[in-house]
Design a protein around this motif. Sequence first.
Motif, PDB file in Angstrom:
ATOM      1  N   ALA A 152      41.854  52.080  39.031  1.00  0.00           N
ATOM      2  CA  ALA A 152      41.409  52.207  37.640  1.00  0.00           C
ATOM      3  C   ALA A 152      41.568  50.880  36.902  1.00  0.00           C
ATOM      4  CB  ALA A 152      42.198  53.309  36.933  1.00  0.00           C
ATOM      5  N   GLU A 153      42.702  50.220  37.106  1.00  0.00           N
ATOM      6  CA  GLU A 153      42.913  48.920  36.469  1.00  0.00           C
ATOM      7  C   GLU A 153      41.936  47.880  37.017  1.00  0.00           C
ATOM      8  OE1 GLU A 153      46.944  47.669  36.736  1.00  0.00           O
ATOM      9  OE2 GLU A 153      47.720  49.300  35.491  1.00  0.00           O
ATOM     10  N   LEU A 154      41.647  47.973  38.297  1.00  0.00           N
ATOM     11  CA  LEU A 154      40.683  47.050  38.898  1.00  0.00           C
ATOM     12  C   LEU A 154      39.307  47.226  38.267  1.00  0.00           C
ATOM     13  CD1 LEU A 154      39.874  44.955  41.070  1.00  0.00           C
ATOM     14  CD2 LEU A 154      39.487  46.888  42.625  1.00  0.00           C
ATOM     15  N   ASP A 155      38.860  48.468  38.151  1.00  0.00           N
ATOM     16  CA  ASP A 155      37.545  48.727  37.557  1.00  0.00           C
ATOM     17  C   ASP A 155      37.490  48.241  36.113  1.00  0.00           C
ATOM     18  OD1 ASP A 155      36.483  49.807  39.845  1.00  0.00           O
ATOM     19  OD2 ASP A 155      36.963  51.877  39.308  1.00  0.00           O
ATOM     20  N   ALA A 156      38.547  48.503  35.350  1.00  0.00           N
ATOM     21  CA  ALA A 156      38.573  48.072  33.950  1.00  0.00           C
ATOM     22  C   ALA A 156      38.522  46.548  33.853  1.00  0.00           C
ATOM     23  CB  ALA A 156      39.825  48.615  33.266  1.00  0.00           C
ATOM     24  N   CYS A 157      39.237  45.887  34.731  1.00  0.00           N
ATOM     25  CA  CYS A 157      39.254  44.421  34.733  1.00  0.00           C
ATOM     26  C   CYS A 157      37.876  43.864  35.059  1.00  0.00           C
ATOM     27  CB  CYS A 157      40.291  43.921  35.735  1.00  0.00           C
ATOM     28  SG  CYS A 157      40.337  42.127  35.935  1.00  0.00           S
ATOM     29  N   LEU A 158      37.262  44.376  36.107  1.00  0.00           N
ATOM     30  CA  LEU A 158      35.968  43.849  36.542  1.00  0.00           C
ATOM     31  C   LEU A 158      34.860  44.164  35.550  1.00  0.00           C
ATOM     32  CD1 LEU A 158      36.114  44.621  40.376  1.00  0.00           C
ATOM     33  CD2 LEU A 158      36.626  42.474  39.202  1.00  0.00           C
ATOM     34  N   GLN A 159      34.930  45.340  34.916  1.00  0.00           N
ATOM     35  CA  GLN A 159      33.903  45.704  33.941  1.00  0.00           C
ATOM     36  C   GLN A 159      33.930  44.801  32.717  1.00  0.00           C
ATOM     37  OE1 GLN A 159      34.566  49.873  33.181  1.00  0.00           O
ATOM     38  NE2 GLN A 159      33.957  50.475  35.266  1.00  0.00           N
ATOM     39  N   LEU A 184      45.478  30.462  33.052  1.00  0.00           N
ATOM     40  CA  LEU A 184      44.636  31.335  32.234  1.00  0.00           C
ATOM     41  C   LEU A 184      43.502  31.907  33.081  1.00  0.00           C
ATOM     42  CD1 LEU A 184      44.458  29.156  28.993  1.00  0.00           C
ATOM     43  CD2 LEU A 184      45.961  31.101  29.459  1.00  0.00           C
ATOM     44  N   GLY A 185      42.868  32.978  32.579  1.00  0.00           N
ATOM     45  CA  GLY A 185      41.775  33.607  33.311  1.00  0.00           C
ATOM     46  C   GLY A 185      42.241  34.390  34.514  1.00  0.00           C
ATOM     47  N   GLN A 186      43.440  35.006  34.412  1.00  0.00           N
ATOM     48  CA  GLN A 186      44.008  35.783  35.515  1.00  0.00           C
ATOM     49  C   GLN A 186      44.524  37.115  34.994  1.00  0.00           C
ATOM     50  OE1 GLN A 186      46.918  33.719  37.852  1.00  0.00           O
ATOM     51  NE2 GLN A 186      45.870  31.746  37.728  1.00  0.00           N
ATOM     52  N   TRP A 187      44.419  38.145  35.856  1.00  0.00           N
ATOM     53  CA  TRP A 187      44.888  39.471  35.489  1.00  0.00           C
ATOM     54  C   TRP A 187      45.502  40.146  36.714  1.00  0.00           C
ATOM     55  CZ3 TRP A 187      40.089  37.425  34.751  1.00  0.00           C
ATOM     56  CH2 TRP A 187      39.750  37.076  33.437  1.00  0.00           C
ATOM     57  N   VAL A 188      46.640  40.804  36.518  1.00  0.00           N
ATOM     58  CA  VAL A 188      47.275  41.569  37.587  1.00  0.00           C
ATOM     59  C   VAL A 188      46.841  43.019  37.470  1.00  0.00           C
ATOM     60  CG1 VAL A 188      49.468  42.349  38.563  1.00  0.00           C
ATOM     61  CG2 VAL A 188      49.254  40.015  37.679  1.00  0.00           C
ATOM     62  N   VAL A 189      46.385  43.607  38.577  1.00  0.00           N
ATOM     63  CA  VAL A 189      45.966  45.013  38.591  1.00  0.00           C
ATOM     64  C   VAL A 189      46.731  45.745  39.683  1.00  0.00           C
ATOM     65  CG1 VAL A 189      43.694  44.475  37.665  1.00  0.00           C
ATOM     66  CG2 VAL A 189      44.004  44.571  40.120  1.00  0.00           C
ATOM     67  N   GLY A 245      49.295  46.691  47.961  1.00  0.00           N
ATOM     68  CA  GLY A 245      50.056  46.460  46.740  1.00  0.00           C
ATOM     69  C   GLY A 245      49.208  45.847  45.647  1.00  0.00           C
ATOM     70  N   ALA A 246      49.861  45.465  44.568  1.00  0.00           N
ATOM     71  CA  ALA A 246      49.162  44.899  43.412  1.00  0.00           C
ATOM     72  C   ALA A 246      48.479  43.584  43.781  1.00  0.00           C
ATOM     73  CB  ALA A 246      50.144  44.673  42.270  1.00  0.00           C
ATOM     74  N   LEU A 247      47.422  43.282  43.042  1.00  0.00           N
ATOM     75  CA  LEU A 247      46.690  42.043  43.291  1.00  0.00           C
ATOM     76  C   LEU A 247      46.441  41.313  41.988  1.00  0.00           C
ATOM     77  CD1 LEU A 247      43.247  42.176  42.655  1.00  0.00           C
ATOM     78  CD2 LEU A 247      43.679  44.178  44.069  1.00  0.00           C
ATOM     79  N   ARG A 248      46.037  40.079  42.123  1.00  0.00           N
ATOM     80  CA  ARG A 248      45.716  39.235  40.972  1.00  0.00           C
ATOM     81  C   ARG A 248      44.241  38.862  41.045  1.00  0.00           C
ATOM     82  NH1 ARG A 248      49.038  36.010  37.466  1.00  0.00           N
ATOM     83  NH2 ARG A 248      50.817  36.879  38.592  1.00  0.00           N
ATOM     84  N   VAL A 249      43.511  39.101  39.961  1.00  0.00           N
ATOM     85  CA  VAL A 249      42.112  38.702  39.844  1.00  0.00           C
ATOM     86  C   VAL A 249      42.079  37.386  39.081  1.00  0.00           C
ATOM     87  CG1 VAL A 249      39.838  39.299  38.939  1.00  0.00           C
ATOM     88  CG2 VAL A 249      41.327  41.095  39.865  1.00  0.00           C
ATOM     89  N   LYS A 250      41.430  36.372  39.658  1.00  0.00           N
ATOM     90  CA  LYS A 250      41.446  35.031  39.069  1.00  0.00           C
ATOM     91  C   LYS A 250      40.023  34.488  38.986  1.00  0.00           C
ATOM     92  CE  LYS A 250      44.298  32.940  41.946  1.00  0.00           C
ATOM     93  NZ  LYS A 250      45.377  32.133  42.542  1.00  0.00           N
TER      94      LYS A 250
END
Length: 364
Positions: A161-168, A152-157, A139-144
């Motif tokens: 594709a969303e993971l790659d965009a977030c990490l890039q 702050l400094g958190q994103w849900v992917v 399922g979905a995850l949170r990058v922190k």
Amino acid sequence: MVVYSGNAQRSPCDHENATYCEIARQLAAIKGFAYGGLFDASCAYAGPLYFVPSDTFVTLASARTLGIHAEQHLFGGVVPYPFIATKTITHALPASGAKAPPGWSFELAQRVRDVVLPGYSAFSIDDARDAGMALLRHGALRVKMASGIGGLGQWVVADSAELDACLQALDAQEVARDGLVCECNLAQVETLSVGQVRVGDLLATYCGTQRLTTNNAGEEVYGGSDLVVARGDFDALLRLALAPAALEAIAQARAYHAAVLQAYPGMFASRCNYDVAQGCDEAGRRYSGVLEQSWRIGGASGAEVAALAAFRADAALDAVRASTMEIYGADAHVPANAILHFQGVDERAGPITKYSTLAPHADP
């Protein structure tokens, strides 16, 4: 009693400095010390100092140069490596060959895996992608980011594709230096705070919930805490009538705390706070687990110190309810019985009001 920002991981802003100073004044009164304001390295102080640092000391040597050798010397904590002060210690690395900072404990993740959420820590973009892809299968995850605070400094992917965009979009050097966490994302989540503070001969232990609010930029951030605070240790807290969710959070925080002390025996802290998230993932699976720790002055510290002051004033008092509020905008109302920490326009946050309140505790 002095406020110290020389170990700050980032420069504190106006409302943070004002809050630190107000809490230090209260601590000085509790301990019967003189309040000395901001620490001045050029000043010849007449006696030993008690420090209220803005951040955890991230090496033992940096604390010792100031005469800090034990928890009796500060309101906060001291750890032997910088990463120990961040949320990255909560999870294992995604693979045996993943990058790790010097001093990393591979055993800690095994000891706490039953009291934290599913997740991984990573110190490279490639390792973070491996971690994210493993979690996306469920399922979905949170990058922190490890450096993120207050939500702050958190994103849900939700997909690769969303993971790659977030990490890039992240700074690879910052990830290598500080690390990040990939963790399962919970919906309808409630965050509980479990903690303990020791100041002189006073010991207080608490459990409560956090509130979210919207800051002046429209972001969802920390808005305060509502705590039940007991005089004494965790056993004293558990003698109060607490909800099952609170009991679960306390058990998880205690296990996490013990595991960290076992993994890093050189550390010490007079202020310990653990955030515990409880909620369900997108498949409806319920989770409860420690998100991160704090061994420094934090959002709940106004409530913690207000409770300590009440216990100092009344030896027969065993428990209180204590709260902190952080309100953004220019029209905040401050109750007459509140302890005001800051009200004004901060150069970064904009208009903000921060205060704490105290109320009697009565078991239902």
